[in-house]
Design an enzyme around this catalytic site. Sequence first.
Site: not given
Ligand code: GLN
Length: 492
Positions: A82, A157, A181
Amino acid sequence: MDIRELITKSSKEQREALLNKEVSAVELTEEIYNHVERVDGEIGAYNSLTKDFAIDTAKKVDEKIKNGETLPPLAGIPLALKDNINLKSYPTTASSKILENFISPYDATVTKKLKNNFIPIIGKANLDEFAMGSSNENSAFKIVRNPWNKNKVPGGSSGGSAAAVAASEATVALGSDTGGSIRLPASYCGLVGLKPTYGRVSRYGLIAFASSLDQIGPITKTVEDAALLLNVIAGPDEKDSTSLSQTPPDFTKDLKNDLKGVKIGYIKELCSEGLSECVDAAIRKSIETYKSLGAEIVEISLPLIKYSIAVYYVIATAEASSNLARFDGVKYGYRTKNPENLYDMYVKTRAEGFGEEVKRRIMLGTYALSSGYYDAYYKKAQQLRRLIKQDFDNAFKKADILLSPTCPHTAFDIGSKVQDPLSMYLTDIATITANLAGIPAMNIPVGLDSEGMPIGLQLQADCLNECKLLNVAFKLEEAVQFNYSNPLKTLV
Ligand code: GLN
């Protein structure tokens, strides 16, 4: 096995082919790049490729095989990293314009461990900007498309990491999980995704979003690969003061244990209302499968789950507003052209460098932390977080593993939620609590919906119980026999 087929398999088949000298690590890596060339224009999984590094690593693996040296279990297995995790001398952008030209000056601890295990890193995987999002539509550079259906989101994400594995542009990947994410994209893309216990994996070299919630973990095609990759990355690290001191076990050790007497609690609040029909049916079927495997099924109530999204979006944005203060045009990356003075430079750099969602979070977080509001929002959220953790502590007195869907529905159409941040936030209802409580949680694919999109099941365990979690996942995987190579029918 034909090499074009081999790249679609898990590490097990690939390792066998390497050890039997049916294919060299360099050939395997080259074929992955050919495949990336063929498909990534449509998928958008990678922000950048790290080919010279990957080929160099593969050469070392081939050398070892030639000399008959023992190979670490994932040596030579292509990995997507990532793009919020540092790989020295290569770009780390967090999919943000503000870091567009940033080159990592050092390796993250996990990256060092990948290197020590001779794992070729194929490239830096796309993500929602600074890992903020649930659909990978918040990348400053390009969206990611779901390899199962290119009109659908891959989840976020870590959408690039998941899409890369689902499209076999890598065999395994690392993502980061602050509120889901890793698990959400794994769910939407038909993969295994594991968020370890908070502190199990060092965060050193991961670009911070919300430090008390962030955790790095594997996204893979099989449960065994997740365990193997966790073996590589877990462990104490003096560079991360929140890393746990416990020496990690071999996470593959309990995979095959039988489930007699294991108590699995389905979470009432997440298994009843608001589920799509296919998800509901898949959850019921999984519960039946567990029964037939000898597990004891109990009902668990976590009444405070209804507050979790609100709590998360106060804590996560508060921490983000503080973590992102460092991007000011002085130290890293983008700087505005021709500012009038220093203050103007700060303001314009941030206004031009950050995307809309990131700015929304910084504003929300700054507001929640401001004097006069701190007690009403941030303190209250922290108090509720403690109570949510207590709910889990009580639940784990009654069950070894908690079961729920990973998301109430499957992958949605690209563009269908971008105008409505709140409905986007609601996709995380089932995943967020594991981060608030610090417990390990994972997604495993259990079937397909009426449109042929993968359905994910979430399993959660008490802190440090990853072995039990992986065992319970492994047994269901064996029973379900999910076909993770489906997307390739349309891709290749
Ligand atoms: N969807 C969640 C957010 O936007 C989690 C994101 C994540 O786990 N990095 O904060």
